[in-house]
Structure formats: structure tokens, C-alpha cells
Write a protein that holds these residues in place. Structure first.
Motif, PDB file in Angstrom:
ATOM      1  N   THR A   1      24.773  16.532  49.275  1.00 58.26           N
ATOM      2  CA  THR A   1      24.230  16.562  47.914  1.00 58.26           C
ATOM      3  C   THR A   1      24.992  17.563  47.061  1.00 58.26           C
ATOM      4  N   ALA A   2      25.315  18.721  47.624  1.00 58.88           N
ATOM      5  CA  ALA A   2      26.078  19.727  46.891  1.00 58.88           C
ATOM      6  C   ALA A   2      27.459  19.204  46.519  1.00 58.88           C
ATOM      7  N   LEU A   3      28.089  18.457  47.409  1.00 58.45           N
ATOM      8  CA  LEU A   3      29.403  17.899  47.104  1.00 58.45           C
ATOM      9  C   LEU A   3      29.317  16.910  45.948  1.00 58.45           C
ATOM     10  N   GLY A   4      28.228  16.119  45.927  1.00 59.33           N
ATOM     11  CA  GLY A   4      28.036  15.213  44.807  1.00 59.33           C
ATOM     12  C   GLY A   4      27.851  15.958  43.500  1.00 59.33           C
ATOM     13  N   PHE A   5      27.097  17.043  43.549  1.00 57.64           N
ATOM     14  CA  PHE A   5      26.894  17.882  42.361  1.00 57.64           C
ATOM     15  C   PHE A   5      28.218  18.471  41.878  1.00 57.64           C
ATOM     16  N   ALA A   6      28.988  19.044  42.803  1.00 62.25           N
ATOM     17  CA  ALA A   6      30.248  19.679  42.432  1.00 62.25           C
ATOM     18  C   ALA A   6      31.220  18.665  41.847  1.00 62.25           C
ATOM     19  N   GLN A   7      31.294  17.485  42.457  1.00 60.93           N
ATOM     20  CA  GLN A   7      32.161  16.431  41.928  1.00 60.93           C
ATOM     21  C   GLN A   7      31.755  16.062  40.506  1.00 60.93           C
ATOM     22  N   ALA A   8      30.460  15.901  40.275  1.00 58.14           N
ATOM     23  CA  ALA A   8      29.987  15.517  38.944  1.00 58.14           C
ATOM     24  C   ALA A   8      30.240  16.614  37.919  1.00 58.14           C
ATOM     25  N   MET A   9      30.096  17.873  38.330  1.00 53.77           N
ATOM     26  CA  MET A   9      30.386  18.979  37.418  1.00 53.77           C
ATOM     27  C   MET A   9      31.868  19.003  37.059  1.00 53.77           C
ATOM     28  N   LYS A  10      32.733  18.809  38.040  1.00 50.99           N
ATOM     29  CA  LYS A  10      34.169  18.817  37.786  1.00 50.99           C
ATOM     30  C   LYS A  10      34.583  17.625  36.931  1.00 50.99           C
ATOM     31  N   ALA A  11      33.903  16.484  37.097  1.00 50.02           N
ATOM     32  CA  ALA A  11      34.245  15.279  36.335  1.00 50.02           C
ATOM     33  C   ALA A  11      33.993  15.454  34.844  1.00 50.02           C
ATOM     34  N   ARG A  12      33.157  16.433  34.474  1.00 53.07           N
ATOM     35  CA  ARG A  12      32.887  16.684  33.063  1.00 53.07           C
ATOM     36  C   ARG A  12      34.072  17.312  32.353  1.00 53.07           C
ATOM     37  N   GLY A  13      35.027  17.826  33.102  1.00 47.31           N
ATOM     38  CA  GLY A  13      36.126  18.555  32.493  1.00 47.31           C
ATOM     39  C   GLY A  13      35.811  20.026  32.467  1.00 47.31           C
ATOM     40  N   GLN A  14      36.110  20.684  31.358  1.00 47.06           N
ATOM     41  CA  GLN A  14      35.888  22.118  31.272  1.00 47.06           C
ATOM     42  C   GLN A  14      34.405  22.431  31.394  1.00 47.06           C
ATOM     43  N   GLY A  15      34.054  23.304  32.299  1.00 48.65           N
ATOM     44  CA  GLY A  15      32.657  23.666  32.518  1.00 48.65           C
ATOM     45  C   GLY A  15      32.561  24.976  33.247  1.00 48.65           C
ATOM     46  N   PRO A  16      31.385  25.312  33.766  1.00 45.27           N
ATOM     47  CA  PRO A  16      31.214  26.592  34.456  1.00 45.27           C
ATOM     48  C   PRO A  16      32.083  26.681  35.713  1.00 45.27           C
ATOM     49  N   ARG A  17      32.380  27.900  36.065  1.00 51.72           N
ATOM     50  CA  ARG A  17      33.066  28.179  37.331  1.00 51.72           C
ATOM     51  C   ARG A  17      32.080  27.950  38.461  1.00 51.72           C
ATOM     52  N   LEU A  18      32.513  27.265  39.532  1.00 50.03           N
ATOM     53  CA  LEU A  18      31.648  26.956  40.664  1.00 50.03           C
ATOM     54  C   LEU A  18      31.991  27.856  41.841  1.00 50.03           C
ATOM     55  N   VAL A  19      30.999  28.622  42.298  1.00 51.77           N
ATOM     56  CA  VAL A  19      31.163  29.508  43.447  1.00 51.77           C
ATOM     57  C   VAL A  19      30.326  28.960  44.600  1.00 51.77           C
ATOM     58  N   ALA A  20      30.970  28.652  45.701  1.00 47.68           N
ATOM     59  CA  ALA A  20      30.289  28.093  46.869  1.00 47.68           C
ATOM     60  C   ALA A  20      29.849  29.200  47.810  1.00 47.68           C
ATOM     61  N   LEU A  21      28.589  29.142  48.248  1.00 47.37           N
ATOM     62  CA  LEU A  21      28.127  29.978  49.346  1.00 47.37           C
ATOM     63  C   LEU A  21      28.192  29.132  50.611  1.00 47.37           C
ATOM     64  N   ALA A  22      28.878  29.662  51.626  1.00 41.09           N
ATOM     65  CA  ALA A  22      29.078  28.886  52.844  1.00 41.09           C
ATOM     66  C   ALA A  22      29.040  29.802  54.053  1.00 41.09           C
ATOM     67  N   SER A  23      28.588  29.264  55.173  1.00 43.82           N
ATOM     68  CA  SER A  23      28.621  30.006  56.430  1.00 43.82           C
ATOM     69  C   SER A  23      30.047  30.049  56.949  1.00 43.82           C
ATOM     70  N   SER A  24      30.291  30.927  57.904  1.00 42.84           N
ATOM     71  CA  SER A  24      31.628  31.005  58.494  1.00 42.84           C
ATOM     72  C   SER A  24      32.014  29.680  59.142  1.00 42.84           C
ATOM     73  N   ARG A  25      31.010  28.940  59.623  1.00 48.97           N
ATOM     74  CA  ARG A  25      31.259  27.665  60.287  1.00 48.97           C
ATOM     75  C   ARG A  25      31.742  26.593  59.315  1.00 48.97           C
ATOM     76  N   SER A  26      31.238  26.644  58.072  1.00 51.15           N
ATOM     77  CA  SER A  26      31.557  25.590  57.115  1.00 51.15           C
ATOM     78  C   SER A  26      32.512  26.028  56.011  1.00 51.15           C
ATOM     79  N   ALA A  27      32.931  27.300  56.027  1.00 49.90           N
ATOM     80  CA  ALA A  27      33.746  27.829  54.925  1.00 49.90           C
ATOM     81  C   ALA A  27      35.079  27.093  54.789  1.00 49.90           C
ATOM     82  N   GLY A  28      35.732  26.806  55.923  1.00 51.13           N
ATOM     83  CA  GLY A  28      37.019  26.132  55.866  1.00 51.13           C
ATOM     84  C   GLY A  28      36.912  24.761  55.225  1.00 51.13           C
ATOM     85  N   PHE A  29      35.929  23.989  55.672  1.00 46.59           N
ATOM     86  CA  PHE A  29      35.713  22.672  55.088  1.00 46.59           C
ATOM     87  C   PHE A  29      35.385  22.779  53.603  1.00 46.59           C
ATOM     88  N   THR A  30      34.504  23.726  53.245  1.00 48.17           N
ATOM     89  CA  THR A  30      34.094  23.870  51.856  1.00 48.17           C
ATOM     90  C   THR A  30      35.287  24.175  50.962  1.00 48.17           C
TER      91      THR A  30
END
Length: 365
Positions: free
Chosen positions: A191-220
Motif C-alpha cells: 500500500t505504501a508503494l502505491g501511495f509513493a508512486q501516486a505522489m511521485k506521479a503528481r510531479g513536484q510535491g513533498p519530499r518522501l522519507v521512508a521509515l524502514a527496518s534493517s531487513r527491508s531498507a535495501g528493497f525500500t
């Protein structure tokens, strides 16, 4: 087992087993379906965590109410495809395929109301008071944005992308709540990936900062959808000018508190979406800054249906989904599990947080 269902202890979702599913011939107005293909994601764990009761669904309702009576074990709702095996409902014939909301089981019997060219509405009395979008079953041929080549990604992403897209739509509608930075907790979730994609598709917008565990940080980081990836333990290192917003797909109370304490009154909104950290301790002292608010996709859909009309909402969401499909394919490898025992093992992995964020878990009952 030819007929089975996943049975979950209502107040301890880590305890689950495979149970027999007694055969029942459909009555007048009912259809029996064989469930063909469904997905298991962090979103389904949120359903289980909110199984007993959640204000999202009503004053006395929870996600268990879709497929089980109060004196029965919880039945996990999942999204995907099913084929009609028996029908006593006018306008629905054996062999037809539908997309919708099913229990994690081999079969289900539904009450078909308001049968129309596009599909039908589930009319079981227990479900009448529950939000309408969960009760809609759409004929495969009526899905305007379904492509055969995308079929496997539909159960994994389609409902979750729609939720993420609707959140991004609310941000756009609200002027991003005045925030120049949006912190995304649980940023590797579908769901977060869908949100981030939609935010980026708008063009110029807020900076997106991801919170991720050490396990998922690389993928994120590899998704390319976020401007910065920060470990949950390093929230104090986030630098942001002006107002900050938080969209919480994880429901991690420690992370929520750290963000509120770091930004205080500069936190414009804390929007709660998921509870993948279902077993975390909650409560404690009041949080600095704004009171968290919940996001509920059916409510946003209702608003946009009123704004744009049902057809307008459908056209916009379908176009956004087709734009997202290359991202879904790039980010997610299909992990297909077959049969009852495989479904149980997949559920246990999901509850324990053992699913690789790069994988899309599909179940063929």
C-alpha cells in the motif's frame, strides 16, 4: 483437502489452523464459488488485527464479520478471483469468474443481490451494514483495467494500490496539509508503494522519507520511490524544513511516538492506515503534536464518487492502475503457494513478518 478454510483464534491472530469446510448446497439467490487465486499481504494482517472491532467499519463491527458469525473462529478476508461452481441466482451462471473479497478458503457461498452486467452485491444480512465496496463482486470481463498479462499482480496490488492512490489524492486535495516532507512508516508495504508512486506521479510535491527496518531498507531504497530511507531507530536524524506529515502503514507505536516527539507542532498530520505491527504495545503518555487520524478507503471512494461520479472515479483509478503496472512488475516477484497447508504456512509467515518485501504471495487454494 478438497474443501477447507483457515480458522483463526479471534483474540490471538498468531494461532490459526486448517479446518474442514462443510459442503452446503446454495439456496435460492445464492452462488457457490471455488476460490482460484488470492494474495496474502500485510494488509490482510491489518484485517486480522482489526478483526474483532474497528471504528472504520462501524460502532460494533470488525473484519471477522464479513465471513464468520460472532461465535465462530475468524475467517481471513483476502482479495482475488473465484469461479462460480453452482448458482441458484438469476443472472449468474456456472463457470463465470469474479474479482472480489473472499475468505481464505477453498470455496465460499455468497448471497447475490443487485445482479447486473458488471457483477453483483453480496446481500447476506450480516454484511448489510458493512461498507459497500467490500461487498461488490465484479465479473472478470467487466474489469476495464484488467489485462491477462497482469492477472497475477491483481490480487497482490489492486486493492492496495487503490488505497495508496486515494491517500495521495487526499493529500493533493488538502494541499499536502501544508507539509514539505512526508514521512512514510512501513514504507516497503504494498500500500505504501502505491501511495509513493501516486505522489511521485503528481510531479513536484513533498519530499518522501521512508521509515524502514534493517531487513527491508535495501528493497525500500531500490524502489526509487523515496527521497530518503531512514531506519526506525534513527528518526531523530531526519532533517526537515517547515511542516511535516506522517502516513503510517505500520502502526508501530514506538515509531509514532518518536516522530511526534521529534517534530511536535511542526507535524501537520499523522494519518493511520495499517497495523502490521499488530503485537506492539500501545498506550502510554499523550503524544505531542496533532492527534492521529484514520484513513478509510471506502469513505474516500464515496467522496470522490460524489465529486466525479462513479464513472469518473472508475476512469481515473483505472488509468492510475495501468500506469502503476510497470512499477508492480519491477518491484515484485511472484511467490505462488498451492493448497491448504501452503496457505497456512504463508499466513504464519505473514503474521510473523517473515515475508520478503520483494515477494508477492499468491495462494491457489
Amino acid at each position: 483437502m478438497d474443501r477447507w478454510q483457515l480458522a483463526i483464534v479471534r483474540d490471538d491472530i498468531a494461532r490459526a489452523e486448517i479446518a474442514d469446510l462443510p459442503e452446503r448446497a446454495p439456496a435460492e439467490g445464492e452462488v457457490e464459488v471455488a476460490i482460484d487465486l488470492v494474495a496474502l499481504t500485510a494488509n490482510n494482517i491489518t484485517y486480522a488485527a482489526l478483526g474483532e472491532k474497528t471504528p472504520f467499519l462501524g460502532p460494533d463491527a470488525g473484519y471477522w464479520d464479513f465471513f464468520s458469525d460472532r461465535d465462530e473462529p475468524g475467517r481471513l478476508p483476502v482479495w482475488g478471483f473465484a469461479t462460480v461452481t453452482r448458482s441458484v441466482a438469476d443472472g449468474i451462471v456456472e463457470g463465470e469468474r469474479f474479482y472480489g473479497y473472499w475468505p481464505l478458503a477453498s470455496h465460499a457461498v455468497l448471497t447475490a443481490g443487485n445482479v447486473r452486467d458488471s457483477g453483483f452485491s453480496e446481500a447476506t444480512p450480516r454484511r448489510a451494514a458493512l461498507p459497500a465496496p467490500y461487498n461488490q463482486y465484479t465479473r472478470l470481463a467487466a474489469l476495464g483495467d484488467h489485462r491477462d498479462s497482469d492477472h497475477d499482480w491483481w490480487p497482490i496490488y489492486r486493492p492496495l494500490f487503490l488505497t495508496g492512490w486515494l491517500i495521495a489524492d487526499q493529500f493533493a486535495d488538502e494541499g499536502d496539509f501544508g507539509a514539505a516532507t512526508v514521512i512514510v512508516s512501513g514504507a516497503s508495504s504494498k500500500t505504501a508503494l502505491g501511495f509513493a508512486q501516486a505522489m511521485k506521479a503528481r510531479g513536484q510535491g513533498p519530499r518522501l522519507v521512508a521509515l524502514a527496518s534493517s531487513r527491508s531498507a535495501g528493497f525500500t531504497a531500490d524502489t526509487g520511490l523515496y527521497d530518503q530511507v531512514v531506519d526506525y531507530g534513527a528518526i531523530n536524524t531526519i532533517a526537515a524544513e517547515g511542516k511535516v506529515a506522517m502516513v503510517d502503514f505500520a502502526g508501530n507505536p514506538a515509531a509514532t511516538r518518536a516522530v511526534h516527539e521529534r517534530f511536535g507542532d511542526n507535524l501537520a498530520v499523522d494519518m493511520k492506515v495499517g497495523i502490521t505491527h499488530w503485537d506492539a504495545e500501545r498506550g502510554g503518555a499523550p503524544l505531542p503534536g496533532p492527534r492521529p487520524i484514520g484513513f478509510f478507503a471506502p469513505g474516500r471512494m464515496q467522496k470522490r464518487s460524489a465529486d466525479w461520479g462513479a464513472q469518473g472515479l472508475r476512469e481515473r483509478s483505472e488509468a492510475a492502475w495501468l500506469d502503476f503496472m510497470p512499477t508492480a512488475r519491477r518491484l515484485t516477484a511472484i511467490d505462488r503457494r498451492v493448497g491448504a497447508e501452503a496457505a497456512l504456512a504463508a499466513y504464519r509467515d505473514a503474521v510473523a513478518g517473515r515475508v520478503d518485501p520483494r515477494a508477492g504471495l499468491l495462494i491457489e487454494p
